[in-house]
Structure formats: structure tokens, C-alpha cells
Design a protein around this motif. Structure first.
Motif, PDB file in Angstrom:
ATOM      1  N   TRP A  11       0.912  -1.114  -0.019  1.00 19.06           N
ATOM      2  CA  TRP A  11       0.032  -0.120   0.039  1.00 19.06           C
ATOM      3  C   TRP A  11       0.879   1.170  -0.065  1.00 19.06           C
ATOM      4  O   TRP A  11       0.574   2.284  -0.510  1.00 19.06           O
ATOM      5  N   LEU A  12       2.084   1.395   0.639  1.00 18.72           N
ATOM      6  CA  LEU A  12       2.864   2.230   0.742  1.00 18.72           C
ATOM      7  C   LEU A  12       3.340   2.715  -0.748  1.00 18.72           C
ATOM      8  O   LEU A  12       3.597   3.615  -1.024  1.00 18.72           O
ATOM      9  N   GLU A  30       0.900   4.213  -2.754  1.00 16.78           N
ATOM     10  CA  GLU A  30       0.614   5.750  -2.349  1.00 16.78           C
ATOM     11  C   GLU A  30       1.727   6.723  -3.005  1.00 16.78           C
ATOM     12  O   GLU A  30       1.334   7.834  -3.580  1.00 16.78           O
ATOM     13  N   ASN A  46      -0.631   5.328  -7.553  1.00 10.91           N
ATOM     14  CA  ASN A  46      -1.388   4.020  -7.614  1.00 10.91           C
ATOM     15  C   ASN A  46      -0.868   3.599  -9.022  1.00 10.91           C
ATOM     16  O   ASN A  46      -1.670   2.891  -9.959  1.00 10.91           O
ATOM     17  N   ASP A  70       9.002   5.859   7.773  1.00 10.37           N
ATOM     18  CA  ASP A  70       7.577   6.030   7.400  1.00 10.37           C
ATOM     19  C   ASP A  70       6.786   6.896   8.451  1.00 10.37           C
ATOM     20  O   ASP A  70       6.255   8.105   8.151  1.00 10.37           O
ATOM     21  N   THR A  89      -5.732   2.605   8.010  1.00 14.11           N
ATOM     22  CA  THR A  89      -6.549   3.416   7.933  1.00 14.11           C
ATOM     23  C   THR A  89      -6.367   4.305   9.091  1.00 14.11           C
ATOM     24  O   THR A  89      -6.860   5.401   9.247  1.00 14.11           O
ATOM     25  N   THR A 131       0.842   3.476   7.482  1.00 12.09           N
ATOM     26  CA  THR A 131       1.579   2.074   7.215  1.00 12.09           C
ATOM     27  C   THR A 131       2.645   1.932   8.291  1.00 12.09           C
ATOM     28  O   THR A 131       3.451   0.950   8.500  1.00 12.09           O
ATOM     29  N   ARG A 149      -7.858  -2.060  -5.808  1.00 13.89           N
ATOM     30  CA  ARG A 149      -7.886  -0.794  -5.868  1.00 13.89           C
ATOM     31  C   ARG A 149      -8.229  -0.500  -7.428  1.00 13.89           C
ATOM     32  O   ARG A 149      -9.230   0.612  -7.688  1.00 13.89           O
ATOM     33  N   ALA A 152     -10.542   0.619  -0.734  1.00  9.68           N
ATOM     34  CA  ALA A 152      -9.399   1.243  -0.114  1.00  9.68           C
ATOM     35  C   ALA A 152      -8.612   0.199   0.729  1.00  9.68           C
ATOM     36  O   ALA A 152      -8.634  -0.876   0.235  1.00  9.68           O
ATOM     37  N   ALA A 153      -7.632   0.497   1.608  1.00 10.64           N
ATOM     38  CA  ALA A 153      -6.792  -0.465   2.212  1.00 10.64           C
ATOM     39  C   ALA A 153      -7.617  -1.553   3.000  1.00 10.64           C
ATOM     40  O   ALA A 153      -7.115  -2.651   2.923  1.00 10.64           O
TER      41      ALA A 153
END
Length: 448
Positions: free
Chosen positions: A33-34, A37, A41, A95, A163, A167, A245, A251-252
Motif C-alpha cells: 500500500w505504501l 501511495e 497508484n 515512514d 486506515t 503504514t 484498487r 481502500a486499504a
């Protein structure tokens, strides 16, 4: 079903894996996911991250297998797990501080890949030392059950954790969870390990391991099947984020739920494999059926119209996938001697994971060019083709020789008998009986 847990050393290892694997899957979801982002995407960027993480396997897994045969596997595992914890800690700190960039994630993917390339052959061959040869299928299945139980819990926690907190905290949790494995290794009693003969350092040991596998047609058949199915068929661990996605617009937490549904199937399959492994040994017939089923189910999943139906279709797909992987792993481990196990498992890991540097960018390219569902449909078709091709080759060649029996064609392959890949390390030819007349005969010119 839990026979191998009677061994104290394995119980310690198993307990640490329960905790650590949850953290591992939290990091896996957070890392994907990181990257998504940071790259806006971009599916190709995700494929590159996967390729960088698994590229070291191509370079190091064979050498790691040689190393596993030479050194104390327990001490080597302590070093490897410490490195994995440090990698997660660094990524988490970058992060959470808000300074992480895409190139830093890529670099740390390589670092994790190096430690993982060393870890898998060592850990796989170390299982045999903890439980002994007879309990290998059961222990392999229980390891898989833990891994896939974590795939149910880890992604679900990660989806909501990302969320709520971001992350970065998922990486820090993984660093802490790795300490459970380290503690288990430290608490083991080395004198209770079932160790084979120590292989001294010498030249040509890697070539010796490759020659050993090349001379075993049963191992070659398993390796070829595993390479093609894992490279082209089992890519949905990467493509799932793309589907979540770009196809269904979630979403996540939606991605985490899909990963959890897939893990429900793999966890159930692992428990069935543990029960099966406690009663009978693995067989080639089950391996081929699982590979073909995986391909069919993956192809069908690609055409599921809604998010809910697609998620439900992942459950049987996960079951077939873990049945295939567990059967292949147990077949290889029970077929080799203790002195060769590290090198053979190094090659097995290479064919299992070594295609990921190809598969990662390939999945991103297919998703960009043909749509987010295409990795499922194309990978499924290829898996079916290779499973049918391997079955046809076995039938055409009259089968692979096993102790006391042969796989003679598809009729025997899919019959009720269950041939086992468990060949002796060497077979010496019986001395020929020569008559007294032949011993005293004068050789002819043609014989000379």
C-alpha cells in the motif's frame, strides 16, 4: 494432526512463528500500500518492488542451501531473523517520521530480499532437524497452517491499522513480532536436534547438489512444475492489490479483506494437509491435481463480476494453492538425504521464488495493458497447461521410478494407489554373476 508439536524444540519454533507471521503479513500489506501511495497508484511500481524483494533469491538461494548444509542452522537463523527485524525497524521509523521515499522502499526491499533468500532454505531444512524425517510432512503442513492463519489475521489488522494509524506502525509491529522467533531459537535445546552428518567445506559442493537433482527424474519433474505454476500462476499475492484498487475501487481495508478471504482457503488447506501428512506420505497425483485445480479456479475468479463474489471465489483458490505448495515441499524434503537437504531446498526455493523478479513487472505490465483482471486469467490458463503437460510427459515416459513401483501412465497416476517420492540417496548396481567359463575365456579381438 499435531503430532510434530510433541517435540519441544519444534513447539518453541512453532510458537514464535505464530506471532512473527502475523507481523510479516502486516508488513506485506503495508509495504504494497505504501508503494501504491508513493507512486500514485502505479501497478508497475508495485511490480518493481516485488521484483527487487525477490531478485536476491535468484543470486543467493543456491549458495544459502550450501551454507545450510555446512553450518549450524539454529545460529544462522538467529542472525537472519535479527536482520529481518532491523529492516522492518528502519522502514517503520522512516515512514512514521514522514520522510520515506519510493527509492528508500525499493532499497529496503532489496535488503529484506537478501535476508529472505538466506532464510527460506535454512528454515525449511531446519524443520527436519527439529522433528526428524518421519514427521516432516506434518511439520511442513503445520508451518503452512501458521503462515496462512497469519494471512487471515495479519491483513485484516493491517487493513484497519493503515486506515487508523498509517503504514509506518505496521512495520514497527513486525519488527517487534520477529523477537518471538529469536526467543524461540534461543530457548531450544541443541542436543535434541536430529542433525545429519556435518558437510565439511569443500570445492564443488554446489555443483554436486545440482548434479544430484539432475540425476533424480522425480525431483526434476517437481521442480519444473513448481517453477511454472509459481511464476505465472501464483501471482495473485501481488495482483490482489491491483484488483482491489483499480478494478473494484476499494481502500486499504478492502484489500485487506480480500487477502483475508484468500487466507481462509489457504489456512483450511493447510489444516487438511497437516491431517493428511500425519497419516500418509505425499504423492505426485495430488500435486498434479492441485496444480490443475489452481489454474481452473484462478481463471474462474478472473471473471467474477462483483467484489463480494470475487472475494468468495478466492477461498477455494487459496485451498488449491496451499495444497499444491505443501505437497511439493513435502515431496522434495522426504526424497533427499540429510546431507543434501540444504542444497536441494536451496534449489527448490530458487524455482519457487526465483521467478518473482519476472512475475512482478509482468503482472504490472499485464494489468496496465490488458486490465486488472488479466493476471488472474492468464496465470490460470498457464497453470492448467503446465499441469496437463507434466501429466502427459509422465504418462509418455512410462512414469518416474519409485521404491517398489512405477507411475506407468495416466491410468496409474490417477488410480487409487499413492506412489511416494522417497528414493534412496544412491543405488549401487548389484555385482554381476560371472560364470567360471567366462572368467577364464580369452577375449576376442572385437572385445579388445
Amino acid at each position: 494432526m499435531f503430532a510434530s508439536l510433541r517435540v519441544r524444540n519444534y513447539r518453541l519454533f512453532f510458537s514464535g512463528q505464530v506471532i512473527s507471521n502475523i507481523g510479516t503479513w502486516m508488513q506485506r500489506i503495508a509495504q504494497d500500500w505504501l508503494v501504491f501511495e508513493l507512486s500514485g497508484n502505479n501497478p508497475v511500481a508495485l511490480g518493481i518492488a516485488v521484483a527487487l524483494q525477490f531478485a536476491p533469491t535468484v543470486l543467493l538461494s543456491l549458495w544459502a542451501g550450501v551454507l545450510a548444509d555446512r553450518v549450524d542452522k539454529r545460529r544462522l537463523s538467529l542472525f537472519i531473523q535479527s536482520g529481518i527485524a532491523l529492516q522492518a525497524l528502519v522502514l517503520g521509523l522512516l515512514d512514521t517520521a514522514g520522510v520515506v521515499t519510493l527509492w528508500q522502499v525499493y532499497l529496503l526491499c532489496v535488503v529484506l530480499g537478501v535476508f529472505s533468500a538466506l532464510d527460506v532454505p535454512v528454515r525449511q531444512s531446519f524443520v527436519a532437524e527439529m522433528v526428524g524425517r518421519d514427521q516432516i510432512p506434518n511439520a511442513v503442513a503445520l508451518n503452512s497452517a501458521v503462515f496462512n492463519m497469519a494471512r487471515i489475521v495479519g491483513p485484516a489488522i493491517a487493513g484497519f491499522g493503515i486506515t487508523a494509524a498509517g503504514t509506518g506502525w505496521m512495520f514497527l509491529v513486525n519488527a517487534i513480532s520477529t523477537l518471538a522467533v529469536i526467543a524461540g531459537l534461543l530457548l531450544m535445546k541443541p542436543d535434541r536436534l536430529v542433525r545429519g552428518r556435518t558437510v565439511p567445506r569443500a570445492k564443488g559442493q554446489l555443483r554436486e547438489g545440482l548434479a544430484y537433482v539432475r540425476g533424480r527424474s522425480d525431483l526434476v519433474a517437481v521442480m519444473v512444475l513448481v517453477f511454472f505454476v509459481s511464476t505465472f500462476g501464483i501471482t495473485f499475492f501481488t495482483s490482489l492489490a491491483i484488483v482491489a484498487r483499480n478494478v473494484f475501487g476499494t481502500a486499504a481495508d478492502g484489500y485487506g479483506l480480500l487477502s483475508t478471504l484468500l487466507a481462509v482457503g489457504t489456512f483450511t488447506g493447510s489444516l487438511m494437509a497437516a491431517r493428511r501428512g500425519a497419516k500418509r506420505k505425499p504423492n505426485v497425483r495430488l500435486l498434479l491435481i492441485a496444480a490443475g485445480s489452481l489454474g481452473v479456479l484462478e481463471t474462474l475468479a478472473a471473471f467474477m463480476p462483483t467484489y463480494l463474489v470475487f472475494g468468495i471465489a478466492l477461498i477455494p483458490l487459496g485451498f488449491a494453492t496451499i495444497t499444491f505448495l505443501n505437497t511439493a515441499n513435502a515431496l522434495v524434503q522426504t526424497a533427499v538425504s540429510a546431507e543434501m537437504r540444504g542444497r536441494v531446498m536451496g534449489l527448490y526455493v530458487l524455482v519457487l521464488i526465483g521467478g518473482s523478479p519476472i512475475a512482478g513487472p509482468m503482472v504490472g505490465w499485464m494489468a496496465t495493458t490488458f486490465g486488472g483482471r488479466s493476471p488472474f486469467s492468464i496465470g490460470g490458463v498457464i497453470s492448467v497447461i503446465i499441469a496437463v503437460a507434466c501429466a502427459a510427459v509422465l504418462a509418455r515416459r512410462g512414469g518416474v521410478t519409485f521404491p517398489g513401483r512405477r507411475l506407468a501412465g495416466l491410468r496409474v497416476l490417477f488410480s487409487r494407489s499413492e506412489p511416494v517420492v522417497e528414493l534412496p540417496v544412491e543405488r549401487r548396481a548389484a555385482p554381476r554373476r560371472v560364470s567360471a567359463r567366462a572368467r577364464t575365456a580369452v577375449p576376442t579381438r572385437r572385445a579388445l
